[in-house]
Every structure is written in C-alpha cells, then in structure tokens.
Design a protein around this motif. Structure first.
Motif, PDB file in Angstrom:
ATOM      1  N   ARG A 165       0.852  -1.186   0.000  1.00 16.23           N
ATOM      2  CA  ARG A 165       0.000   0.000   0.000  1.00 16.23           C
ATOM      3  C   ARG A 165       0.890   1.239   0.000  1.00 16.23           C
ATOM      4  O   ARG A 165       1.807   1.369   0.801  1.00 16.23           O
ATOM      5  CB  ARG A 165      -0.916   0.014   1.217  1.00 16.23           C
ATOM      6  CG  ARG A 165      -1.972   1.109   1.151  1.00 16.23           C
ATOM      7  CD  ARG A 165      -2.987   0.947   2.252  1.00 16.23           C
ATOM      8  NE  ARG A 165      -3.715  -0.309   2.134  1.00 16.23           N
ATOM      9  CZ  ARG A 165      -4.717  -0.513   1.282  1.00 16.23           C
ATOM     10  NH1 ARG A 165      -5.104   0.466   0.475  1.00 16.23           N
ATOM     11  NH2 ARG A 165      -5.333  -1.673   1.261  1.00 16.23           N
ATOM     12  N   SER A 188       4.407   4.675   4.310  1.00 11.56           N
ATOM     13  CA  SER A 188       3.721   3.424   4.634  1.00 11.56           C
ATOM     14  C   SER A 188       2.735   3.608   5.787  1.00 11.56           C
ATOM     15  O   SER A 188       1.601   3.102   5.750  1.00 11.56           O
ATOM     16  CB  SER A 188       4.754   2.354   4.981  1.00 11.56           C
ATOM     17  OG  SER A 188       4.133   1.144   5.337  1.00 11.56           O
ATOM     18  N   LEU A 189       3.157   4.341   6.813  1.00 11.66           N
ATOM     19  CA  LEU A 189       2.273   4.567   7.965  1.00 11.66           C
ATOM     20  C   LEU A 189       1.056   5.397   7.568  1.00 11.66           C
ATOM     21  O   LEU A 189      -0.080   5.088   7.968  1.00 11.66           O
ATOM     22  CB  LEU A 189       3.053   5.265   9.079  1.00 11.66           C
ATOM     23  CG  LEU A 189       2.275   5.584  10.363  1.00 11.66           C
ATOM     24  CD1 LEU A 189       1.755   4.304  11.001  1.00 11.66           C
ATOM     25  CD2 LEU A 189       3.150   6.355  11.347  1.00 11.66           C
ATOM     26  N   THR A 232      -0.380   5.699   4.620  1.00 11.45           N
ATOM     27  CA  THR A 232      -1.300   4.956   3.758  1.00 11.45           C
ATOM     28  C   THR A 232      -2.005   3.834   4.517  1.00 11.45           C
ATOM     29  O   THR A 232      -3.107   3.417   4.127  1.00 11.45           O
ATOM     30  CB  THR A 232      -0.542   4.372   2.554  1.00 11.45           C
ATOM     31  OG1 THR A 232       0.605   3.642   3.011  1.00 11.45           O
ATOM     32  CG2 THR A 232      -0.089   5.483   1.617  1.00 11.45           C
ATOM     33  N   ARG A 233      -1.411   3.318   5.573  1.00 12.86           N
ATOM     34  CA  ARG A 233      -2.098   2.322   6.388  1.00 12.86           C
ATOM     35  C   ARG A 233      -3.195   2.958   7.230  1.00 12.86           C
ATOM     36  O   ARG A 233      -4.266   2.382   7.417  1.00 12.86           O
ATOM     37  CB  ARG A 233      -1.096   1.592   7.297  1.00 12.86           C
ATOM     38  CG  ARG A 233      -0.236   0.582   6.572  1.00 12.86           C
ATOM     39  CD  ARG A 233       0.702  -0.142   7.517  1.00 12.86           C
ATOM     40  NE  ARG A 233       1.517  -1.113   6.818  1.00 12.86           N
ATOM     41  CZ  ARG A 233       1.144  -2.358   6.546  1.00 12.86           C
ATOM     42  NH1 ARG A 233      -0.059  -2.768   6.938  1.00 12.86           N
ATOM     43  NH2 ARG A 233       1.936  -3.181   5.903  1.00 12.86           N
ATOM     44  N   PRO A 289      -6.102   4.418   3.915  1.00 12.11           N
ATOM     45  CA  PRO A 289      -5.852   3.670   2.678  1.00 12.11           C
ATOM     46  C   PRO A 289      -6.234   4.426   1.414  1.00 12.11           C
ATOM     47  O   PRO A 289      -5.726   4.107   0.334  1.00 12.11           O
ATOM     48  CB  PRO A 289      -6.719   2.415   2.845  1.00 12.11           C
ATOM     49  CG  PRO A 289      -6.901   2.273   4.327  1.00 12.11           C
ATOM     50  CD  PRO A 289      -6.959   3.675   4.851  1.00 12.11           C
ATOM     51  N   ARG A 295      -2.931  -0.105  -3.373  1.00  9.70           N
ATOM     52  CA  ARG A 295      -1.913  -1.088  -3.699  1.00  9.70           C
ATOM     53  C   ARG A 295      -1.743  -1.217  -5.205  1.00  9.70           C
ATOM     54  O   ARG A 295      -2.685  -1.003  -5.969  1.00  9.70           O
ATOM     55  CB  ARG A 295      -2.290  -2.461  -3.126  1.00  9.70           C
ATOM     56  CG  ARG A 295      -2.333  -2.544  -1.614  1.00  9.70           C
ATOM     57  CD  ARG A 295      -2.755  -3.933  -1.196  1.00  9.70           C
ATOM     58  NE  ARG A 295      -2.866  -4.034   0.254  1.00  9.70           N
ATOM     59  CZ  ARG A 295      -1.861  -4.392   1.052  1.00  9.70           C
ATOM     60  NH1 ARG A 295      -0.684  -4.669   0.530  1.00  9.70           N
ATOM     61  NH2 ARG A 295      -2.033  -4.470   2.354  1.00  9.70           N
TER      62      ARG A 295
END
Length: 233
Positions: free
Chosen positions: A96, A196-197, A199-200, A203, A208
């Motif tokens: 992601r 990364s953090l 988008t987590r 979302p 992805r």
C-alpha cells in the motif's frame, strides 16, 4: 563619520532594500559596494570587484559541479531515471502506497547520480507524478513524496553542496561523503516508513499496485536503462 556609524546605517539600508523586495544578494552587494567606497575609497572597491568574482569561481575543485550536472543530464535523456523508478516499483509496488515509496527510492538513486536536489525533484516529477495521478493517489501525498525525495539529492553522496562546503571549509571531501551516507540512508528509510504509515492509517491516500516478480523485473528495468544510456551516449 565613524566606521561603526557607517555599519549601522548600512545594516538599516539593507533592511530597507529587502523590505522594498530587492533581492537579498543584490541588496547586500549594493550596501557592500557603497560602504566599501565610503570607508576604503574607490581604489579598494575597484580591486575587490575585479578580483573577488574570479577568485570565487576559479578553484579547480568546483569543476566537478558542471560534470555532475552533465552526468544527470545524460541519465535523464537516456531514460535511466524512468528505469530506476520502474525497477524499484517492481519490487515494492504491491505494498500500500508502494508507488510513492518507489518515488522516494528512485529519488535517492537518481540523487546519487546527479548530486542536485533541483535536478532530482524536476526529473522525478516528470516520471512519477503522472503515474501516481493515474492510479488514484492523493495529490498531497504524491507531491510530498517527490518534494521529500528531492531533498535527498544534496544529502546522498556524491553531492554538489557537500563538495562546495568542503572546498570553502578546506575539509576532506571523502570524509564528508562517508559521513553523509548514514543520514542519507536513514532519511530514505524514514521517508518510506512515513508514507507506509500514512497509507495504512488512510488507505484512500495510496492504493496497492499489482504484484510483480520483483527481482527479475528490477534487473530487467535496470539493465534496460543502463543499456539505453550506453547506446545513446
């Protein structure tokens, strides 16, 4: 008039010129020339104006600056920047926010080629922004990835700024390059972790991508970029 009074007047004049939106470099030059003329006379000012510009750009060490720019131009026109981007994306694009993470990684790799933040940001903007927009990435995240990755150009060796700093301070260029490896690599990792953090947690910022055969695809894109570069130049 005492030199101290002249200095105070000059400093005040500099602030006035800056407030009038005169470029800082031009304002400092005007104040410096006028102040030097008043304090030391026309002969001293004429000598400084004639000698200082030449001595500033004359050092042999600065010859690496246009060579770095030329190397970056070669890499850009040969398509190496796009190949680096695709190679890194092939490995991590299925995560992601992988496209934005790949942008940071490609910025770090391209910055190690050209040594300039402006060239890195400009090149990777052309390569990565259309891809991220077409895949539905948030424009703020996409722009931030390119802007943050562009700063790596002056940090990851070889860097033009580090070379100029070493020449001005008479420090070891090799030691400065070695010292910049750790913060440069750390910046790349932290930028990737931040993307990364984000988008987590959200979302919608970065979807992805499709999973690819990472190692083989990366080798393919890297080899194609290098071969294209050699064939063109």
């Amino acid at each position: 008039m005492a030199p101290e009074i002249i200095g105070i007047i000059g400093f005040a004049s500099l602030l006035v010129l800056i407030a009038l939106r005169v470029p800082v470099a031009v304002a400092m030059g005007i104040v410096g020339v006028v102040g030097g003329y008043i304090v030391n006379g026309p002969e001293s000012v004429s000598f400084i104006l004639g000698a200082t510009p030449f001595e500033t750009v004359f050092p042999y060490g600065l010859s690496v600056v246009p060579l770095f720019v030329l190397m970056g131009a070669f890499a850009t026109h040969a398509g190496l920047s796009g190949s680096l981007y695709k190679a890194i994306y092939a490995c991590i694009g299925h995560f992601r926010g992988g496209l934005a993470i790949a942008t940071v990684g490609a910025c770090g790799a391209f910055g190690a080629i050209c040594g300039s933040s402006l060239a890195t940001a400009a090149t990777m903007t052309k390569v990565s922004m259309p891809e991220m927009k077409s895949r539905g990435y948030d424009e703020g995240l996409a722009s931030a990835a390119v802007a943050a990755g562009g700063t790596l150009g002056v940090l990851i060796p070889p860097s033009i700024i580090i070379i100029i700093y070493a020449i001005l301070t008479e420090a070891s260029i090799g030691k400065l390059f070695a010292a910049a490896l750790v913060p440069g690599g750390l910046a790349v990792v932290l930028y990737m972790l931040a993307i990364s953090l984000r988008t987590r947690l959200n979302p919608a910022l970065g979807p992805r991508g499709e999973r690819r055969t990472g190692a083989s695809a990366a080798l393919h894109y890297s080899a194609s970029g290098i071969s294209r570069c050699c064939s063109r130049w």
